[in-house]
Enzyme design. Structure first.
Site, PDB file in Angstrom:
ATOM      1  N   ARG A   1     -37.982 115.428-120.269  1.00  0.00           N
ATOM      2  CA  ARG A   1     -38.024 113.988-119.934  1.00  0.00           C
ATOM      3  C   ARG A   1     -37.991 113.139-121.212  1.00  0.00           C
ATOM      4  NH1 ARG A   1     -41.816 113.679-114.388  1.00  0.00           N
ATOM      5  NH2 ARG A   1     -41.098 115.686-113.640  1.00  0.00           N
TER       6      ARG A   1
ATOM      7  N   TYR B   1     -41.957 122.188-109.931  1.00  0.00           N
ATOM      8  CA  TYR B   1     -41.103 123.386-110.030  1.00  0.00           C
ATOM      9  C   TYR B   1     -41.048 123.883-111.491  1.00  0.00           C
ATOM     10  CZ  TYR B   1     -39.046 122.301-105.373  1.00  0.00           C
ATOM     11  OH  TYR B   1     -38.828 122.047-104.059  1.00  0.00           O
TER      12      TYR B   1
ATOM     13  N   ASP C   1     -46.147 119.405-103.393  1.00  0.00           N
ATOM     14  CA  ASP C   1     -47.064 119.329-104.542  1.00  0.00           C
ATOM     15  C   ASP C   1     -48.044 118.176-104.468  1.00  0.00           C
ATOM     16  OD1 ASP C   1     -45.464 117.151-105.243  1.00  0.00           O
ATOM     17  OD2 ASP C   1     -45.575 117.618-107.381  1.00  0.00           O
ATOM     18  N   GLU C   2     -48.230 117.611-103.298  1.00  0.00           N
ATOM     19  CA  GLU C   2     -49.183 116.503-103.175  1.00  0.00           C
ATOM     20  C   GLU C   2     -50.208 116.809-102.097  1.00  0.00           C
ATOM     21  OE1 GLU C   2     -47.401 112.577-102.877  1.00  0.00           O
ATOM     22  OE2 GLU C   2     -45.558 113.398-103.685  1.00  0.00           O
TER      23      GLU C   2
ATOM     24  N   ASP D   1     -51.329 115.141-107.375  1.00  0.00           N
ATOM     25  CA  ASP D   1     -49.892 115.459-107.490  1.00  0.00           C
ATOM     26  C   ASP D   1     -49.710 116.392-108.692  1.00  0.00           C
ATOM     27  OD1 ASP D   1     -46.942 113.388-107.180  1.00  0.00           O
ATOM     28  OD2 ASP D   1     -47.099 115.335-108.161  1.00  0.00           O
TER      29      ASP D   1
HETATM   30  P1  DGT Z   1     -43.941 114.621-111.471  1.00  0.00           P
HETATM   31  O1  DGT Z   1     -44.814 114.651-110.257  1.00  0.00           O
HETATM   32  O2  DGT Z   1     -43.285 113.315-111.689  1.00  0.00           O
HETATM   33  O3  DGT Z   1     -44.615 115.111-112.713  1.00  0.00           O
HETATM   34  O4  DGT Z   1     -42.732 115.624-111.236  1.00  0.00           O
HETATM   35  P2  DGT Z   1     -42.465 116.592-110.031  1.00  0.00           P
HETATM   36  O5  DGT Z   1     -41.380 117.504-110.463  1.00  0.00           O
HETATM   37  O6  DGT Z   1     -43.719 117.245-109.579  1.00  0.00           O
HETATM   38  O7  DGT Z   1     -41.881 115.612-108.939  1.00  0.00           O
HETATM   39  P3  DGT Z   1     -42.383 115.340-107.470  1.00  0.00           P
HETATM   40  O8  DGT Z   1     -43.854 115.382-107.421  1.00  0.00           O
HETATM   41  O9  DGT Z   1     -41.719 114.085-107.061  1.00  0.00           O
HETATM   42  O10 DGT Z   1     -41.742 116.500-106.626  1.00  0.00           O
HETATM   43  C1  DGT Z   1     -42.285 117.820-106.559  1.00  0.00           C
HETATM   44  C2  DGT Z   1     -41.172 118.849-106.597  1.00  0.00           C
HETATM   45  O11 DGT Z   1     -40.264 118.615-105.538  1.00  0.00           O
HETATM   46  C3  DGT Z   1     -40.332 118.790-107.838  1.00  0.00           C
HETATM   47  O12 DGT Z   1     -40.868 119.612-108.861  1.00  0.00           O
HETATM   48  C4  DGT Z   1     -38.985 119.228-107.393  1.00  0.00           C
HETATM   49  C5  DGT Z   1     -38.930 118.855-105.952  1.00  0.00           C
HETATM   50  N1  DGT Z   1     -38.158 117.629-105.772  1.00  0.00           N
HETATM   51  C6  DGT Z   1     -38.520 116.374-106.048  1.00  0.00           C
HETATM   52  N2  DGT Z   1     -37.558 115.506-105.745  1.00  0.00           N
HETATM   53  C7  DGT Z   1     -36.543 116.239-105.241  1.00  0.00           C
HETATM   54  C8  DGT Z   1     -35.236 115.904-104.711  1.00  0.00           C
HETATM   55  O13 DGT Z   1     -34.819 114.753-104.663  1.00  0.00           O
HETATM   56  N3  DGT Z   1     -34.478 116.949-104.285  1.00  0.00           N
HETATM   57  C9  DGT Z   1     -34.915 118.231-104.327  1.00  0.00           C
HETATM   58  N4  DGT Z   1     -34.122 119.193-103.878  1.00  0.00           N
HETATM   59  N5  DGT Z   1     -36.129 118.576-104.790  1.00  0.00           N
HETATM   60  C10 DGT Z   1     -36.927 117.588-105.244  1.00  0.00           C
HETATM   61 MG    MG Z   2     -45.376 116.174-108.818  1.00  0.00          MG
END
Ligand code: DGT
Ligand code: MG
Length: 608
Positions: A65, A33, A120-121, A28
């Site tokens: 965060r 983004y 991203d997974e 992951d």
């Molecule tokens: P992490 O994995 O906790 O370090 O953080 P992220 O940002 O990689 O989160 P992740 O893996 O759950 O989701 C990947 C990307 O998907 C994230 O960068 C933005 C997008 N994303 C996640 N959740 C949502 C959502 O609820 N709505 C929208 N529009 N985009 C989302």
């Molecule tokens: Mg992620």
């Protein structure tokens, strides 16, 4: 040892040998983004950064965060908790998709199945790779890399601990390569199945990895306060479970499978029980290219047709960029609407799809292009589908519009592929030029609901090989002419000639052979040649009047026509001279088919 013991011991050995055979890595990307944005602008790294979509912060970097920014916070709240939060608009997903594809491509390096999950997974099944590694590794003092969920009390007799330790080393190697080559930090989970690999992955983050052994699965699962944490449990299942007072994973562990069978199918009940104990035997399925490419735009309400048209137009522009990146030629288009039922205050989605002519697109040097006229055609199709979905005599309220290309031309490799013929000859060009673009008229479209049961689209499903041109078709020249007049068309797609038979790869090859005059005809500001190609009534006129040149219609590229074998030129000329005579002389057709099994005439003449 008595017989019973021997039996039991041998069956134990078998069980043990196959108990935890797999090694799965889940990767992951950290704050995906936000990392894309920070890679684009490194100065953002040291600042709290939020990615904004509409009025929501969909993700943030780890600096943000630390200030209390949570996923999907309202922008107003986020700015309250972190006044110096930098916001970047993340509504254009183009670069995120591009990075996601790069990561997926890089993961193919290990020649193991990779399954993409969202942007991203990724899961990687490294079972076979580890079998190979084991042969050349000194296993006496092997160590895991990263974090371990729990130290084991004993070694699992199936040998999975060793395999998973090697998998953790591999995970580290993979993460390092992603960082070195693409600059992204990632987290990884390592386990003997997908469920545990995914769930253990975020235990230590960012930029960390965690390994869990099978015997700790049950206890680890019991730490989840909501059954919803299990990836394959959706909102409906959660609702049903909650209605039975099953809230946490631990509750689910304690409930008897027979109780679950009262509310779910037998298979589902057993699956739920397996999952809650950390058991999952679903395979890592190698991800192919997406079955459809689509975009959606949601909003508060739109109730005016012209506004809908604007929304679709904007979506189409973005979608065409995606198609260009994908490289396949779409042959089916779906329109989706979310309608708001103002009386019931509820919303529901509806879709319609139809075939589109692949000739709307062209391939120039391997790149898919579309003219302005082609885009207008697509907009006409989109709005016709919209009209099918909405009764414009009544008020309507939409909260979402979506567009997707749902089917694509695939490579055809059969013996009878036209490529086999074309690659030996410049006849390619004439096949393209003779095409009659008539299936974008309303009468030619095959509207259908998306539901598979009611679907009446006749085009090819993904991955399916195009039908052999040998397939009998009741198509004749007269019918083709009728098609050109946009009237009285039973199934115009059947009336298309060479273009129908070309898939994207073939078109690429064709485009390599394309002559300059043809290229000119494809440039956006339409040249007369192009107008003739796309304006079907002109085509009709050309055929009836015999065209501008002596013998061929004006839309035929003369250079290419001249490059055709004499025999074929004669055949075509005779057809153009006598359009009313729908069929070539039967004997000649038959002879041709007999003597030349892959004759291009198969693509032009009726076959019974
Ligand atoms: P992490 O994995 O906790 O370090 O953080 P992220 O940002 O990689 O989160 P992740 O893996 O759950 O989701 C990947 C990307 O998907 C994230 O960068 C933005 C997008 N994303 C996640 N959740 C949502 C959502 O609820 N709505 C929208 N529009 N985009 C989302
Ligand atoms: Mg992620």
């Amino acid at each position: 040892m008595d017989d019973r013991n021997m039996d039991s011991s041998s069956s134990t050995i078998t069980d043990v040998a196959t108990k935890h055979p797999k090694s799965i890595i889940h990767i992951d990307i950290d704050c995906f983004y936000a990392q894309v944005e920070m890679l684009r602008k490194p100065e953002l790294r040291s600042e709290p950064l939020g990615i904004q979509q509409k009025n929501i912060v969909v993700t943030s970097n780890y600096e943000a965060r630390k200030c209390g920014i949570k996923k999907c916070m309202l922008v107003s709240e986020a700015l309250k908790s972190c006044p110096n939060l930098k916001l970047v608009n993340g509504e254009d997903l183009h670069d995120y998709r591009a990075s996601s594809n790069k990561i997926f491509t890089l993961l193919q390096h290990w020649k193991s199945p990779v399954e993409k999950l969202g942007m991203d997974e990724n899961f990687i099944d490294v079972t076979n790779l580890i079998q190979e590694k084991i042969k050349s590794t000194n296993l006496s003092n092997i160590k895991f890399t990263g974090h371990l969920y729990r130290e084991p009390e004993t070694e699992c007799p199936c040998g999975c601990h060793t395999r998973l330790k090697i998998a953790s080393q591999l995970a580290s190697e993979i993460r390092q390569k992603i960082f070195d080559e693409l600059g992204f930090t990632t987290c990884a989970g390592i386990a003997h199945n997908k469920l545990l690999a995914k769930l253990i992955c975020p235990l230590h983050k960012p930029n960390e990895q965690t390994l869990i052994y099978p015997e700790h699965g049950e206890e680890f699962m019991s730490t989840f306060q909501s059954v919803r944490a299990i990836p394959s449990i959706g909102s409906k299942t959660t609702e049903t479970l909650i209605s039975q007072n099953i809230i946490s994973v631990s509750d689910l562990q304690q409930v008897a499978v027979d109780v679950l069978k009262k509310h779910f199918s037998s298979d589902m009940a057993v699956r739920l029980k397996n999952l809650c104990f950390g058991e999952d035997n679903t395979p890592v399925k190698q991800t192919g290219r997406p079955q459809s490419i689509g975009l959606e735009d949601s909003f508060k309400t739109v109730s005016v047709r012209s506004e809908v048209e604007e929304k679709f137009s904007a979506l189409l522009q973005r979608l065409l960029m995606l198609v260009r990146e994908d490289g396949r030629i779409p042959v089916s288009l779906r329109v989706t609407l979310r309608k708001k039922d103002v009386k019931r205050l509820s919303s529901h989605r509806e879709s319609r799809q139809c075939q589109i002519s692949s000739s709307i697109f062209t391939v120039n040097g391997g790149v898919i292009t579309i003219t302005e006229a082609g885009q207008q055609k697509l907009m006409t199709i989109i709005m016709r589908l919209f009209n099918k979905l909405i009764d414009l005599s009544k008020p309507f309220h939409l909260t979402l519009v979506g567009l997707a290309f749902t089917k694509f031309q695939e490579r055809m490799t059969g013996r009878s592929s036209i490529v086999n013929y074309l690659m030996n000859d410049l006849s390619v060009q004439s096949v393209l030029n003779i095409q009659n673009d008539c299936d974008t008229s309303a009468s030619s479209m095959d509207y259908s609901a998306v539901s598979p049961s009611s679907s009446t689209t006749t085009d090819l499903s993904d991955g399916e090989v195009e039908p052999s041109p040998k397939k009998p078709k009741k198509v004749n020249w007269i019918a083709k002419r009728r098609c050109l007049s946009r009237e009285d068309v039973a199934s115009p797609s059947k009336l298309k000639v060479g273009e129908l038979r070309l898939n994207s790869k073939e078109l690429e090859k064709v485009s390599e052979l394309r002559l300059n005059s043809r290229d000119r005809s494809l440039t956006p500001r339409a040249s007369p040649a192009k107008d003739n190609m796309s304006d079907t009534s002109d085509n009709m006129k050309d055929i009836a009047e015999g065209g501008n040149c002596d013998e061929c219609p004006s839309y035929v590229d003369k250079d290419v026509f001249n490059a055709l074998p004499e025999e074929m030129q004669q055949e075509l000329k005779s057809m153009w001279k006598n359009p009313a005579n729908s069929e070539l002389p039967r004997t000649s057709t038959r002879n041709m088919n007999k003597s030349k099994p892959n004759s291009i005439l198969k693509y032009f003449v009726p076959q019974k």
